[in-house]
Design an enzyme around this catalytic site. Structure first.
Site, PDB file in Angstrom:
ATOM      1  N   HIS A  19      -2.053  28.165  22.933  1.00 25.67           N
ATOM      2  CA  HIS A  19      -3.465  28.366  23.290  1.00 25.67           C
ATOM      3  C   HIS A  19      -4.303  27.417  22.442  1.00 25.67           C
ATOM      4  O   HIS A  19      -3.757  26.686  21.604  1.00 25.67           O
ATOM      5  CB  HIS A  19      -3.878  29.830  23.117  1.00 25.67           C
ATOM      6  CG  HIS A  19      -3.632  30.402  21.749  1.00 25.67           C
ATOM      7  ND1 HIS A  19      -4.221  29.892  20.613  1.00 25.67           N
ATOM      8  CD2 HIS A  19      -2.856  31.429  21.331  1.00 25.67           C
ATOM      9  CE1 HIS A  19      -3.843  30.602  19.573  1.00 25.67           C
ATOM     10  NE2 HIS A  19      -2.993  31.523  19.966  1.00 25.67           N
ATOM     11  N   HIS A  22      -3.793  27.055  18.581  1.00 24.83           N
ATOM     12  CA  HIS A  22      -2.723  26.154  18.129  1.00 24.83           C
ATOM     13  C   HIS A  22      -3.162  24.695  18.257  1.00 24.83           C
ATOM     14  O   HIS A  22      -2.885  23.866  17.396  1.00 24.83           O
ATOM     15  CB  HIS A  22      -1.454  26.351  18.958  1.00 24.83           C
ATOM     16  CG  HIS A  22      -0.977  27.766  19.035  1.00 24.83           C
ATOM     17  ND1 HIS A  22      -0.670  28.367  20.238  1.00 24.83           N
ATOM     18  CD2 HIS A  22      -0.763  28.702  18.079  1.00 24.83           C
ATOM     19  CE1 HIS A  22      -0.271  29.611  20.012  1.00 24.83           C
ATOM     20  NE2 HIS A  22      -0.331  29.846  18.708  1.00 24.83           N
ATOM     21  N   CYS A 127       3.855  44.925  10.770  1.00 24.22           N
ATOM     22  CA  CYS A 127       3.191  44.527  12.015  1.00 24.22           C
ATOM     23  C   CYS A 127       4.008  43.412  12.645  1.00 24.22           C
ATOM     24  O   CYS A 127       4.108  42.322  12.081  1.00 24.22           O
ATOM     25  CB  CYS A 127       1.762  44.055  11.759  1.00 24.22           C
ATOM     26  SG  CYS A 127       1.031  43.341  13.246  1.00 24.22           S
ATOM     27  N   CYS A 130       2.030  40.138  13.482  1.00 24.94           N
ATOM     28  CA  CYS A 130       1.827  39.231  12.349  1.00 24.94           C
ATOM     29  C   CYS A 130       3.146  38.829  11.710  1.00 24.94           C
ATOM     30  O   CYS A 130       3.165  37.933  10.880  1.00 24.94           O
ATOM     31  CB  CYS A 130       0.986  39.883  11.256  1.00 24.94           C
ATOM     32  SG  CYS A 130      -0.717  40.188  11.680  1.00 24.94           S
ATOM     33  N   CYS A 144      -3.197  47.377  12.532  1.00 21.63           N
ATOM     34  CA  CYS A 144      -3.451  46.042  11.986  1.00 21.63           C
ATOM     35  C   CYS A 144      -4.704  45.500  12.662  1.00 21.63           C
ATOM     36  O   CYS A 144      -4.803  45.536  13.898  1.00 21.63           O
ATOM     37  CB  CYS A 144      -2.253  45.150  12.282  1.00 21.63           C
ATOM     38  SG  CYS A 144      -2.627  43.397  12.200  1.00 21.63           S
ATOM     39  N   HIS A 147      -3.978  43.032  15.386  1.00 19.63           N
ATOM     40  CA  HIS A 147      -3.211  43.512  16.548  1.00 19.63           C
ATOM     41  C   HIS A 147      -3.484  44.996  16.799  1.00 19.63           C
ATOM     42  O   HIS A 147      -2.598  45.831  16.650  1.00 19.63           O
ATOM     43  CB  HIS A 147      -1.704  43.269  16.340  1.00 19.63           C
ATOM     44  CG  HIS A 147      -1.378  41.817  16.171  1.00 19.63           C
ATOM     45  ND1 HIS A 147      -1.284  41.209  14.944  1.00 19.63           N
ATOM     46  CD2 HIS A 147      -1.165  40.852  17.094  1.00 19.63           C
ATOM     47  CE1 HIS A 147      -1.017  39.915  15.122  1.00 19.63           C
ATOM     48  NE2 HIS A 147      -0.936  39.678  16.401  1.00 19.63           N
ATOM     49  N   LYS A 297     -13.047  37.755  20.000  1.00 14.12           N
ATOM     50  CA  LYS A 297     -11.734  37.322  19.558  1.00 14.12           C
ATOM     51  C   LYS A 297     -10.943  36.901  20.801  1.00 14.12           C
ATOM     52  O   LYS A 297     -11.017  37.564  21.834  1.00 14.12           O
ATOM     53  CB  LYS A 297     -11.067  38.523  18.882  1.00 14.12           C
ATOM     54  CG  LYS A 297      -9.731  38.240  18.286  1.00 14.12           C
ATOM     55  CD  LYS A 297      -9.257  39.502  17.567  1.00 14.12           C
ATOM     56  CE  LYS A 297      -7.823  39.484  17.241  1.00 14.12           C
ATOM     57  NZ  LYS A 297      -6.747  39.501  17.993  1.00 14.12           N
ATOM     58  N   LYS A 300      -5.153  38.210  24.763  1.00  8.24           N
ATOM     59  CA  LYS A 300      -4.605  38.398  26.104  1.00  8.24           C
ATOM     60  C   LYS A 300      -5.244  39.591  26.778  1.00  8.24           C
ATOM     61  O   LYS A 300      -5.588  39.551  27.954  1.00  8.24           O
ATOM     62  CB  LYS A 300      -3.097  38.643  25.984  1.00  8.24           C
ATOM     63  CG  LYS A 300      -2.292  37.454  26.409  1.00  8.24           C
ATOM     64  CD  LYS A 300      -0.865  37.870  26.556  1.00  8.24           C
ATOM     65  CE  LYS A 300      -0.053  36.798  27.231  1.00  8.24           C
ATOM     66  NZ  LYS A 300       1.373  37.108  27.213  1.00  8.24           N
TER      67      LYS A 300
HETATM   68  N1  MSP Z   1       4.571  30.808  12.854  1.00  7.03           N
HETATM   69  C1  MSP Z   1       3.469  31.002  11.976  1.00  7.03           C
HETATM   70  C2  MSP Z   1       3.276  29.806  11.075  1.00  7.03           C
HETATM   71  C3  MSP Z   1       4.433  29.412  10.244  1.00  7.03           C
HETATM   72  S1  MSP Z   1       4.140  27.975   9.324  1.00  7.03           S
HETATM   73  C4  MSP Z   1       5.390  27.862   8.290  1.00  7.03           C
HETATM   74  C5  MSP Z   1       2.204  31.241  12.778  1.00  7.03           C
HETATM   75  N2  MSP Z   1       2.206  30.808  14.052  1.00  7.03           N
HETATM   76  S2  MSP Z   1       1.062  31.054  15.145  1.00  7.03           S
HETATM   77  O1  MSP Z   1       1.650  30.615  16.389  1.00  7.03           O
HETATM   78  O2  MSP Z   1       0.602  32.384  15.056  1.00  7.03           O
HETATM   79  O3  MSP Z   1      -0.152  30.094  14.939  1.00  7.03           O
HETATM   80  C6  MSP Z   1      -0.527  29.437  13.883  1.00  7.03           C
HETATM   81  C7  MSP Z   1      -1.811  28.653  13.897  1.00  7.03           C
HETATM   82  O4  MSP Z   1      -2.727  28.879  14.981  1.00  7.03           O
HETATM   83  C8  MSP Z   1      -2.536  29.016  12.638  1.00  7.03           C
HETATM   84  O5  MSP Z   1      -2.910  27.868  11.946  1.00  7.03           O
HETATM   85  C9  MSP Z   1      -3.681  29.840  13.141  1.00  7.03           C
HETATM   86  O6  MSP Z   1      -4.711  29.871  12.249  1.00  7.03           O
HETATM   87  C10 MSP Z   1      -4.010  29.117  14.433  1.00  7.03           C
HETATM   88  N3  MSP Z   1      -4.871  29.941  15.275  1.00  7.03           N
HETATM   89  C11 MSP Z   1      -4.516  30.978  16.078  1.00  7.03           C
HETATM   90  N4  MSP Z   1      -5.660  31.516  16.623  1.00  7.03           N
HETATM   91  C12 MSP Z   1      -6.737  30.849  16.183  1.00  7.03           C
HETATM   92  C13 MSP Z   1      -8.126  30.918  16.413  1.00  7.03           C
HETATM   93  N5  MSP Z   1      -8.670  31.814  17.217  1.00  7.03           N
HETATM   94  N6  MSP Z   1      -8.913  29.999  15.774  1.00  7.03           N
HETATM   95  C14 MSP Z   1      -8.403  29.013  14.981  1.00  7.03           C
HETATM   96  N7  MSP Z   1      -7.103  28.927  14.767  1.00  7.03           N
HETATM   97  C15 MSP Z   1      -6.254  29.877  15.275  1.00  7.03           C
HETATM   98  O7  MSP Z   1       1.246  31.774  12.252  1.00  7.03           O
END
Ligand code: MSP
Length: 472
Positions: A19, A22, A127, A130, A144, A147, A297, A300
């Protein structure tokens, strides 16, 4: 020897497709990687997917697939999305890569042999969303906060614990003391203070293994358990430099870009683990903010998730890259919306840059004159300063300042009414300006920068299709 620059993004969970959250971290990292390459540094830019653990195993089961098969599919979709977004990563990491698993085992065996891992009972709330243990203080209405639809599960099992508590003083010193051999920075500065404040409260040992999760890397000294997904994941930054050819020189990482939600893992647990394994620590960890979508936020269940491909479809690749980084500053939280994006797209891309390119090209074509090409460029000092400070929005604003200036000069001097030598001179000035703008746009909008460079290469200049068609 060129200076080296090793930059990473978090590796993304493959429980679901990508999304814009990422994409946000990844685009920012790409801009920095391209910027450092333009400084002639030797860059290694790493991104990838985080594939082990309960959350991914659960998603695979739901999809009726074997975990590996499921991961292969989702991981490939991440990879393809990054390709479409023109992300210039040097390697795409997958934690299911066998080479990674072997090195993870090797490193943690060393930590175990050094007496820094012990057995204990873990009892508490977990959780899965997370992939994190929670304390009572973390809960909001028993759930959480990230979530709220997924009840944390009560777990009690015998795990191995990393003696994180032994590293409190070392970590504090490494953060605070610039002359410490292990010194690292946590950015933006207020985040560093937050982490130091939390460190002050004390550190608990952390569970690093799971008895009930099969989908993971087995502990070399106790094959009945697998490593906790975060431990396996953090190590990706290091193992990549070990199993890929000629990458050893890149460790330690110069910059880990992460979201603020995962800063604790990166700025406390990760450095402590490296200290325990007697490995050098990363130099900088930057935590960016979170955005909401139309004030909510992204989730889904609310049905407001935007995918990178939604943005590409509507605004083009460079449009998406521009909009993500220009809306609010990188270290802060912000709000985005497709409506705001469209307004900004029309104002800055269709009208601002697109219009400047189109009118200059048309006037050049009509003039039938021959023009010279600019060959030497100097990166604007302000932009260097802004990019070194992670201020993408301000750096873009500075470039758009030039764009506006040029559009204004054309209007003020009514260039379209000029002719002869005067017109030629005015147009040559515009061409040089556009070539300079393209040069500065390179890290942000690589495709557009290249198009402008090609279009305004002398001697003959022709009008082309609009770069950013206006959206209605
Ligand atoms: N797998 C772990 C990271 C391991 S690194 C050794 C993880 N993955 S994640 O798929 O959840 O996504 C990580 C990244 O997406 C993070 O940097 C997170 O901050 C970013 N974001 C997810 N939702 C976001 C927003 N709504 N806004 C900004 N960034 C966001 O965590």
């Amino acid at each position: 020897m060129n200076k080296k620059f090793y930059i990473t993004t978090p590796i993304y969970y493959v429980n679901d497709v990508s999304h814009v959250g990422h994409a946000y971290t990844t685009i920012a990292a790409d801009v920095l990687a391209r910027y450092h390459r333009s400084l002639k540094e030797d860059v290694f830019f790493l991104t990838g997917t985080d594939e082990h653990g309960a959350k991914v195993a659960e998603a695979a089961k739901k999809a009726g697939k074997e975990p590996k098969e499921f991961c292969d599919e989702v991981s490939l979709r991440f990879k393809k999305t990054w390709e479409r977004l023109n992300i210039s990563n040097d390697y795409f990491f997958r934690t299911t890569d066998e080479c990674h698993g072997k090195i993870v085992q090797e490193i943690l065996q060393k930590v175990y042999d050094r007496g820094l891992i012990k057995k204990g009972i873990y009892e508490g709330l977990y959780c899965i969303g997370c992939e994190k243990f929670l304390t009572e203080n973390d809960l909001v209405d028993g759930c959480c906060p990230l979530h709220p639809n997924q009840k944390p599960t009560q777990q009690k099992e015998e795990n191995y614990f990393f003696k994180l508590s032994e590293f409190k003083e070392k970590l504090k010193k490494a953060i605070k003391d610039k002359n410490d051999a292990n010194h690292y920075e946590i950015l933006p500065k207020p985040r560093e203070n937050e982490i130091l404040g939390k460190l002050e409260l004390g550190l608990n040992d952390v569970s690093i293994s799971r008895e009930g999760v099969e989908w993971g890397i087995p502990l070399p000294w106790d094959k009945k358990q697998t490593f906790y997904v975060w431990i396996d994941a953090l190590l990706n930054y290091y193992t990549a430099t070990r199993f890929l050819e000629n990458k050893e020189k890149f460790w330690p990482a110069d910059l880990h870009l992460v979201g603020k939600d995962i800063l604790w893992f990166h700025s406390v647990i990760w450095p402590a683990l490296l200290l325990a394994a007697e490995l050098p620590l990363p130099k900088k960890i930057f935590a960016h903010g979170f955005f909401t979508i139309d004030g909510k936020k992204m989730s889904k269940s609310l049905g407001n998730v935007i995918s990178p491909d939604d943005l590409i479809k509507k605004f083009g690749v460079d449009g998406a890259r521009y909009l993500m980084l220009s809306e609010f500053s990188f270290g802060s939280d912000g709000d985005i919306s497709l409506k705001k994006f469209q307004t900004r797209y029309n104002a800055d891309l269709a009208n601002g840059l697109g219009n400047l390119v189109a009118r200059v090209a048309k006037l050049c074509e009509n003039s039938k004159s021959s023009f010279k090409t600019k060959t030497d460029f100097n990166l604007d000092k302000f932009i260097i300063g802004l990019l070194n400070g992670f201020r993408f929005d301000d750096a873009l604003e500075r470039i758009w300042g030039y764009i506006r200036e040029n559009n204004k000069r054309i209007n003020d001097n009514k260039i379209w009414e000029q002719n002869g030598e005067k017109l030629e001179k005015s147009l040559q000035e515009c061409i040089y300006a556009l070539q300079d703008i393209a040069y500065h746009l390179q890290p942000f909008l690589p495709e557009t920068a290249e198009k402008i460079q090609k279009q305004f290469q002398g001697p003959k200049i022709k009008a082309e299709k609009p770069l950013f068609p206006r959206l209605h």
